[in-house]
Design a protein around this motif. Structure first.
Motif, PDB file in Angstrom:
ATOM      1  N   LYS A 219       0.850  -1.323  -0.016  1.00 25.69           N
ATOM      2  CA  LYS A 219      -0.063   0.095  -0.071  1.00 25.69           C
ATOM      3  C   LYS A 219       0.837   1.311  -0.110  1.00 25.69           C
ATOM      4  O   LYS A 219       0.620   2.173  -0.739  1.00 25.69           O
ATOM      5  CB  LYS A 219      -0.909   0.192   1.230  1.00 25.69           C
ATOM      6  N   GLU A 220       2.075   1.048   0.806  1.00 23.07           N
ATOM      7  CA  GLU A 220       3.006   2.241   0.778  1.00 23.07           C
ATOM      8  C   GLU A 220       3.533   2.693  -0.558  1.00 23.07           C
ATOM      9  O   GLU A 220       3.571   3.774  -0.921  1.00 23.07           O
ATOM     10  CB  GLU A 220       4.034   2.254   1.752  1.00 23.07           C
ATOM     11  N   ALA A 221       4.097   1.575  -1.360  1.00 20.93           N
ATOM     12  CA  ALA A 221       4.376   1.928  -2.823  1.00 20.93           C
ATOM     13  C   ALA A 221       3.373   2.389  -3.551  1.00 20.93           C
ATOM     14  O   ALA A 221       3.803   3.345  -4.333  1.00 20.93           O
ATOM     15  CB  ALA A 221       4.921   0.609  -3.228  1.00 20.93           C
ATOM     16  N   SER A 222       2.159   1.812  -3.530  1.00 25.49           N
ATOM     17  CA  SER A 222       1.220   2.077  -4.322  1.00 25.49           C
ATOM     18  C   SER A 222       0.796   3.879  -4.032  1.00 25.49           C
ATOM     19  O   SER A 222       0.430   4.584  -4.776  1.00 25.49           O
ATOM     20  CB  SER A 222       0.055   1.353  -3.964  1.00 25.49           C
ATOM     21  N   GLU A 223       0.752   3.922  -2.796  1.00 29.28           N
ATOM     22  CA  GLU A 223       0.522   5.638  -2.260  1.00 29.28           C
ATOM     23  C   GLU A 223       1.556   6.470  -3.157  1.00 29.28           C
ATOM     24  O   GLU A 223       1.125   7.752  -3.403  1.00 29.28           O
ATOM     25  CB  GLU A 223       0.439   5.839  -0.678  1.00 29.28           C
ATOM     26  N   CYS A 224       2.817   5.903  -3.175  1.00 26.06           N
ATOM     27  CA  CYS A 224       3.951   6.826  -3.640  1.00 26.06           C
ATOM     28  C   CYS A 224       3.637   7.146  -5.171  1.00 26.06           C
ATOM     29  O   CYS A 224       4.078   8.152  -5.641  1.00 26.06           O
ATOM     30  CB  CYS A 224       5.243   5.975  -3.484  1.00 26.06           C
ATOM     31  N   ILE A 225       3.074   6.152  -5.701  1.00 29.29           N
ATOM     32  CA  ILE A 225       2.580   6.404  -7.361  1.00 29.29           C
ATOM     33  C   ILE A 225       1.703   7.617  -7.615  1.00 29.29           C
ATOM     34  O   ILE A 225       1.615   8.224  -8.570  1.00 29.29           O
ATOM     35  CB  ILE A 225       2.037   5.268  -7.746  1.00 29.29           C
ATOM     36  N   LEU A 226       0.846   7.933  -6.576  1.00 28.48           N
ATOM     37  CA  LEU A 226      -0.262   9.118  -6.733  1.00 28.48           C
ATOM     38  C   LEU A 226       0.723  10.361  -6.997  1.00 28.48           C
ATOM     39  O   LEU A 226      -0.016  11.233  -7.544  1.00 28.48           O
ATOM     40  CB  LEU A 226      -1.139   8.845  -5.432  1.00 28.48           C
ATOM     41  N   ASP A 227       1.816  10.422  -6.359  1.00 31.32           N
ATOM     42  CA  ASP A 227       2.553  11.763  -6.775  1.00 31.32           C
ATOM     43  C   ASP A 227       3.590  11.591  -7.627  1.00 31.32           C
ATOM     44  O   ASP A 227       4.288  12.728  -7.687  1.00 31.32           O
ATOM     45  CB  ASP A 227       3.240  12.075  -5.224  1.00 31.32           C
ATOM     46  N   TYR A 228       3.700  10.477  -8.498  1.00 28.92           N
ATOM     47  CA  TYR A 228       4.473  10.282  -9.326  1.00 28.92           C
ATOM     48  C   TYR A 228       5.953  10.504  -8.944  1.00 28.92           C
ATOM     49  O   TYR A 228       6.691  11.725  -8.966  1.00 28.92           O
ATOM     50  CB  TYR A 228       4.334  11.389 -10.732  1.00 28.92           C
ATOM     51  N   PRO A 229       6.723   9.637  -8.516  1.00 30.61           N
ATOM     52  CA  PRO A 229       7.815   9.483  -7.999  1.00 30.61           C
ATOM     53  C   PRO A 229       8.942  10.116  -9.020  1.00 30.61           C
ATOM     54  O   PRO A 229       8.604  10.026 -10.237  1.00 30.61           O
ATOM     55  CB  PRO A 229       8.299   8.030  -7.394  1.00 30.61           C
ATOM     56  N   ASN A 230      10.140  10.507  -8.816  1.00 31.25           N
ATOM     57  CA  ASN A 230      10.887  11.112  -9.791  1.00 31.25           C
ATOM     58  C   ASN A 230      11.132  10.124 -10.869  1.00 31.25           C
ATOM     59  O   ASN A 230      11.314  10.654 -11.939  1.00 31.25           O
ATOM     60  CB  ASN A 230      12.420  11.474  -9.172  1.00 31.25           C
ATOM     61  N   ILE A 231      11.432   8.890 -10.460  1.00 27.13           N
ATOM     62  CA  ILE A 231      11.678   7.864 -11.513  1.00 27.13           C
ATOM     63  C   ILE A 231      10.726   8.049 -12.565  1.00 27.13           C
ATOM     64  O   ILE A 231      10.874   7.572 -13.732  1.00 27.13           O
ATOM     65  CB  ILE A 231      11.848   6.424 -10.995  1.00 27.13           C
ATOM     66  N   VAL A 232       9.439   8.168 -12.375  1.00 23.97           N
ATOM     67  CA  VAL A 232       8.391   8.301 -13.225  1.00 23.97           C
ATOM     68  C   VAL A 232       8.544   9.549 -14.038  1.00 23.97           C
ATOM     69  O   VAL A 232       8.542   9.685 -15.188  1.00 23.97           O
ATOM     70  CB  VAL A 232       7.027   8.126 -12.733  1.00 23.97           C
ATOM     71  N   LYS A 233       8.708  10.653 -13.336  1.00 26.00           N
ATOM     72  CA  LYS A 233       8.945  12.124 -13.966  1.00 26.00           C
ATOM     73  C   LYS A 233      10.082  11.906 -15.000  1.00 26.00           C
ATOM     74  O   LYS A 233      10.081  12.677 -16.077  1.00 26.00           O
ATOM     75  CB  LYS A 233       9.116  13.235 -12.915  1.00 26.00           C
ATOM     76  N   TRP A 234      11.364  11.322 -14.438  1.00 28.31           N
ATOM     77  CA  TRP A 234      12.598  11.538 -15.340  1.00 28.31           C
ATOM     78  C   TRP A 234      12.238  10.672 -16.532  1.00 28.31           C
ATOM     79  O   TRP A 234      12.747  10.950 -17.552  1.00 28.31           O
ATOM     80  CB  TRP A 234      13.672  10.958 -14.427  1.00 28.31           C
ATOM     81  N   SER A 235      11.680   9.663 -16.417  1.00 26.82           N
ATOM     82  CA  SER A 235      11.312   8.699 -17.620  1.00 26.82           C
ATOM     83  C   SER A 235      10.244   9.464 -18.688  1.00 26.82           C
ATOM     84  O   SER A 235      10.680   9.439 -19.854  1.00 26.82           O
ATOM     85  CB  SER A 235      10.616   7.311 -17.020  1.00 26.82           C
ATOM     86  N   SER A 236       9.406  10.387 -18.006  1.00 25.75           N
ATOM     87  CA  SER A 236       8.646  11.118 -18.970  1.00 25.75           C
ATOM     88  C   SER A 236       9.221  12.166 -19.517  1.00 25.75           C
ATOM     89  O   SER A 236       8.837  12.334 -20.681  1.00 25.75           O
ATOM     90  CB  SER A 236       7.183  11.553 -17.973  1.00 25.75           C
ATOM     91  N   ASP A 237      10.243  12.941 -18.676  1.00 27.98           N
ATOM     92  CA  ASP A 237      10.935  13.903 -19.409  1.00 27.98           C
ATOM     93  C   ASP A 237      11.737  13.461 -20.521  1.00 27.98           C
ATOM     94  O   ASP A 237      11.943  14.273 -21.549  1.00 27.98           O
ATOM     95  CB  ASP A 237      11.837  14.707 -18.332  1.00 27.98           C
ATOM     96  N   TYR A 238      12.477  12.284 -20.297  1.00 26.89           N
ATOM     97  CA  TYR A 238      13.366  11.913 -21.483  1.00 26.89           C
ATOM     98  C   TYR A 238      12.347  11.683 -22.499  1.00 26.89           C
ATOM     99  O   TYR A 238      12.699  11.915 -23.761  1.00 26.89           O
ATOM    100  CB  TYR A 238      14.183  10.544 -21.172  1.00 26.89           C
ATOM    101  N   LYS A 239      11.236  11.054 -22.463  1.00 23.61           N
ATOM    102  CA  LYS A 239      10.403  10.514 -23.834  1.00 23.61           C
ATOM    103  C   LYS A 239       9.714  11.832 -24.270  1.00 23.61           C
ATOM    104  O   LYS A 239       9.915  12.055 -25.580  1.00 23.61           O
ATOM    105  CB  LYS A 239       9.201   9.689 -23.299  1.00 23.61           C
ATOM    106  N   THR A 240       9.707  12.983 -23.454  1.00 24.45           N
ATOM    107  CA  THR A 240       9.208  14.372 -24.099  1.00 24.45           C
ATOM    108  C   THR A 240      10.242  14.874 -24.749  1.00 24.45           C
ATOM    109  O   THR A 240      10.030  15.447 -26.089  1.00 24.45           O
ATOM    110  CB  THR A 240       8.835  15.286 -22.915  1.00 24.45           C
ATOM    111  N   CYS A 241      11.356  14.908 -24.330  1.00 24.27           N
ATOM    112  CA  CYS A 241      12.618  15.585 -24.992  1.00 24.27           C
ATOM    113  C   CYS A 241      12.990  14.798 -26.349  1.00 24.27           C
ATOM    114  O   CYS A 241      13.478  15.513 -27.309  1.00 24.27           O
ATOM    115  CB  CYS A 241      13.878  15.713 -24.129  1.00 24.27           C
ATOM    116  N   ARG A 242      12.783  13.498 -26.402  1.00 26.86           N
ATOM    117  CA  ARG A 242      13.136  12.836 -27.684  1.00 26.86           C
ATOM    118  C   ARG A 242      12.215  13.258 -28.739  1.00 26.86           C
ATOM    119  O   ARG A 242      12.515  13.146 -29.813  1.00 26.86           O
ATOM    120  CB  ARG A 242      12.953  11.254 -27.448  1.00 26.86           C
TER     121      ARG A 242
END
Length: 242
Positions: A219-242
């Motif tokens: 549940k703790e890990a799932s709650e973390c997803i709600l705020d998009y941890p940095n690993i999600v944001k960094w992956s998304s930033d990389y995809k955006t810049c490509r």
């Protein structure tokens, strides 16, 4: 994609002077067995897409269930991850449809209503939508709720809050882009990037992928997803810049 490369290597190896017949036979068997699993996954994706009626009822949208399926195979080809491929194939197809609704067909007032309906995740909000949007909203609502139901039934995980938030965030990012377009506003690079890392759909895909593969989910890990941890944001930033 690994499996397509494997097929090429099998052909090359078959003509190699030091080819070992038993190894070649095993490679062909492995390829055919995994391909058979992928074919079943594709049948599932195709059947689901046809069942939604989106391709028939919304003539203006891109019908790309095959493209979405191939994306999932490129991500995770191993036969035991069929659940991942089936879920992400549906998610990819829905993203494409909703993207076309916001970018191609709808008025600003209509996409504001659609965004509100997705944010509330309330079937009663359908009454406010134009007819062509109702089928899209219901297809989204039913498909995501079915994914959540299967998770609750099989894994005893209640993931509806995480999935619906990811869809609401995506639609809000699409709405902002629609407002920019309809008002003639050109965002700064930073404004664009601050929104694009969500509108690129990577966070939504990663949230669904997280729950679609077998792993020890807390549940703790799932709650973390709600705020998009940095690993999600960094992956998304990389995809955006490509």
């Amino acid at each position: 994609m690994q499996r397509l490369e494997a097929r090429w290597f099998i052909d090359v190896y078959e003509n190699s002077p030091d080819m070992k017949p038993i190894l070649l036979e095993h490679a062909k068997l492995d390829f055919n067995m995994v391909q058979a699993v992928h074919q079943q996954d594709l049948k599932h994706a195709s059947s689901w897409w046809k069942g939604t009626g989106l391709g028939e009822k919304l003539a203006f949208v891109r019908a790309r269930p095959m493209e979405g399926f191939l994306w999932t195979v490129g991500g995770v080809f191993e036969p035991q991850y069929g659940h991942f491929r089936r879920i992400l194939s549906q998610v990819g197809a829905l993203i494409t449809v909703i993207d076309d609704i916001y970018d191609v067909y709808s008025t600003l007032d209509e996409v504001e209503l659609f965004t509100e309906a997705v944010t509330r995740w309330d079937i009663n909000e359908m009454d406010k939508l134009p007819d062509y949007m109702k089928i899209c909203f219901l297809a989204l609502y039913n498909s995501i709720n079915e994914i959540a139901f299967d998770s609750l039934k099989e894994e005893e995980l209640h993931i509806t809050p995480y999935l619906k938030k990811a869809w609401a965030d995506l639609c809000k990012s699409y709405l902002l882009e629609a407002k920019w377009y309809h008002s003639g506003y050109t965002p700064s690079l930073q404004e664009y990037l601050d929104n694009a890392w969500v509108s690129i759909s990577a966070p939504l895909l990663l949230v669904h992928a997280y729950f679609a593969v077998p792993n020890h989910i807390t549940k703790e890990a799932s709650e973390c997803i709600l705020d998009y941890p940095n690993i999600v944001k960094w992956s998304s930033d990389y995809k955006t810049c490509r």
